[in-house]
Design an enzyme around this catalytic site. Structure first.
Site, PDB file in Angstrom:
ATOM      1  CE  LYS A  81      19.580  35.781 -15.006  1.00 12.05           C
ATOM      2  NZ  LYS A  81      20.041  36.022 -13.125  1.00 12.05           N
ATOM      3  CG  ASP A  84      25.171  33.202  -8.057  1.00 15.95           C
ATOM      4  OD1 ASP A  84      25.162  32.991  -9.562  1.00 15.95           O
ATOM      5  OD2 ASP A  84      24.331  33.442  -7.611  1.00 15.95           O
ATOM      6  CG  PHE A  97      19.589  38.779  -7.434  1.00 17.74           C
ATOM      7  CD1 PHE A  97      18.688  39.149  -6.840  1.00 17.74           C
ATOM      8  CD2 PHE A  97      19.901  37.741  -8.694  1.00 17.74           C
ATOM      9  CE1 PHE A  97      17.132  38.315  -6.876  1.00 17.74           C
ATOM     10  CE2 PHE A  97      18.259  36.546  -9.238  1.00 17.74           C
ATOM     11  CZ  PHE A  97      17.010  37.678  -7.758  1.00 17.74           C
TER      12      PHE A  97
HETATM   13  C1  LIG Z   1      19.223  35.099 -12.055  1.00 17.90           C
HETATM   14  C2  LIG Z   1      20.601  35.149 -11.246  1.00 17.90           C
HETATM   15  C3  LIG Z   1      20.479  33.454 -10.308  1.00 17.90           C
HETATM   16  C4  LIG Z   1      18.162  33.820  -9.999  1.00 17.90           C
HETATM   17  O1  LIG Z   1      18.806  32.495 -11.320  1.00 17.90           O
HETATM   18  P1  LIG Z   1      16.114  31.997 -11.639  1.00 17.90           P
HETATM   19  O2  LIG Z   1      17.077  31.459 -12.717  1.00 17.90           O
HETATM   20  O3  LIG Z   1      15.977  33.184 -11.621  1.00 17.90           O
HETATM   21  O4  LIG Z   1      16.099  31.793 -10.704  1.00 17.90           O
HETATM   22  C5  LIG Z   1      21.296  33.618  -9.181  1.00 17.90           C
HETATM   23  N1  LIG Z   1      22.463  34.606  -9.183  1.00 17.90           N
HETATM   24  C6  LIG Z   1      22.585  35.192 -10.126  1.00 17.90           C
HETATM   25  C7  LIG Z   1      24.046  35.177 -10.002  1.00 17.90           C
HETATM   26  C8  LIG Z   1      21.330  35.779 -10.868  1.00 17.90           C
HETATM   27  O5  LIG Z   1      22.408  36.246 -11.877  1.00 17.90           O
END
Ligand SMILES: *Cc1c(COP(=O)(O)O)cnc(C)c1O
Length: 390
Positions: A243, A214, A127
């Site tokens: 986050k 990420d 994701f």
């Molecule tokens: C939540 C998340 C995203 C997206 O972040 P947003 O602030 O909602 O755009 C991207 N990568 C990972 C691993 C995430 O958990």
């Protein structure tokens, strides 16, 4: 009645205030927050040092523009470089934006090498966000369906499978990068092995590919290191964070090291809000409190204790197939869909999440204490047993 676009399946509850790991709804009911706004409220709710730092900064200066020098942003870039070993930072406001920056950087890096159709290796069940490029990089059809044509230039492989990446390396000359969550969050708290991440580092070095991690969800001290990839003793070329970095104030960052530095030139990328003084103070204060209060070691030890206690409390229940995680990133996998556990837990005064249909996801704030951990285990194991009739 509502003028909000209907994109969320919202639970029938609204909160008015919080204190530490506790949060209160409009009826005055108290809940133990074991989700922290999906790994966002690193310092819990209303942390006094964050409240003061933000109030002071709001009274001084909230926003200027990246047309000007921003001392708070310089300071945060220095701090992140010191903690991560990365060298350069680009600030934005969210995880998907941080990943957009990483994807653009990787493509430009490829073009600079004469690769006109650059491709990025991405993972099944990954994701990376909801913008067009990041949903295309995401390994979940539900996120993509209806938004075709997807952005091209992604090659998908199974997660934690080095042979699959080696096979791509043999046959695809357009690859410029590998993008991976060291711990998949939305995908179900799935951990990449250290040897696998080290193997990716080796392949990327040998092929001249960028290793992009990420860490939007697993970063910012949640696993007991500042960044989850540090458990494997590797340094990526690009890392994204968001986050938990601002403890609830929106901020994202794309960091670069080594061959990934200097790729973006003036005019290649930008953001209006990105890295404004207010957001940078939120992040600087979050990092300070984590360090000064020893929250990293705390997250590591408490997470281990919670998993151990959950294993004892759920011992012998065949439907519980695995309890896993690292630090305060915890997954409990069941053999069946269990989305309704969220409301059952809520009725018992506990906020949790279910992801990938069958995985109970716990992401408590790093200020969670031992008593709260005990309450979490007791309440959650009772709710799970009731749900399963075990
Ligand atoms: C939540 C998340 C995203 C997206 O972040 P947003 O602030 O909602 O755009 C991207 N990568 C990972 C691993 C995430 O958990």
């Amino acid at each position: 009645m509502t003028h909000q676009m209907n994109v969320y399946a919202r639970l029938p509850i609204a909160f008015t205030h919080g204190q530490g790991a506790w949060i209160y709804d409009e009826q005055g009911r108290r809940y133990l927050d074991a989700l922290a706004g999906i790994a966002v409220n690193t310092l819990g709710h209303a942390h006094p040092r964050l409240v003061k730092a933000l109030a002071d900064q709001a009274a001084r200066l909230i926003h200027t523009s990246n047309l000007y020098q921003i001392r708070e942003q310089e300071k945060l870039a220095d701090r992140l470089a010191e903690l991560s070993g990365m060298q350069e930072a680009f600030f934005c406001n969210s995880g998907c934006e941080a990943n957009e920056a990483a994807i653009k950087l990787a493509r430009l890096y490829g073009h600079n090498k004469g690769i006109e159709q650059p491709a990025i290796v991405v993972m099944e069940k990954a994701f990376h966000g909801r913008t067009l490029a990041t949903l295309s990089a995401t390994g979940n059809r539900k996120v993509q369906a209806g938004f075709e044509p997807l952005v091209t230039g992604f090659v998908r492989v199974p997660f934690d499978d080095l042979a699959a990446v080696e096979a791509v390396a043999l046959h695809n000359a357009n690859v410029v990068a590998v993008m991976i969550e060291p711990i998949q969050g939305e995908g179900g708290i799935r951990l990449a092995h250290s040897e696998y991440l080290q193997g990716l580092r080796r392949i990327c070095d040998a092929k001249g590919w960028l290793l992009i991690v990420d860490e939007v969800q697993c970063g910012t001290a949640r696993t007991g290191r500042w960044f989850a990839h540090q458990h494997a003793g590797i340094l990526p070329d690009v890392m994204t964070l968001a986050k938990g970095l601002g403890s609830g104030v929106p901020i994202g960052v794309c960091l670069a090291a080594g061959v990934a530095t200097g790729v973006f030139k003036q005019g290649n990328h930008g953001s209006t809000f990105g890295g404004n003084p207010f957001a940078c103070v939120a992040a600087l204060t979050t990092l300070d409190v984590i360090e000064q209060d020893g929250l990293m070691a705390h997250a590591h030890a408490l997470g281990e204790a919670i998993r151990e206690d959950l294993r004892k409390a759920l011992d012998g229940i065949a439907a519980v197939t695995e309890i896993r995680g690292d630090g305060l990133m915890i997954g409990i996998e069941l053999d069946r869909n269990c989305g309704e556990l969220v409301e059952r837990a809520m009725a018992a005064g506990l906020l949790i999440n279910v992801t990938a249909d069958k995985v109970i996801r716990l992401l408590p704030p790093l200020i969670f204490d031992a008593n709260q951990a005990q309450e979490l285990v007791t309440t959650l194991s009772r709710v799970i047993r009731e749900f399963l009739g075990a």
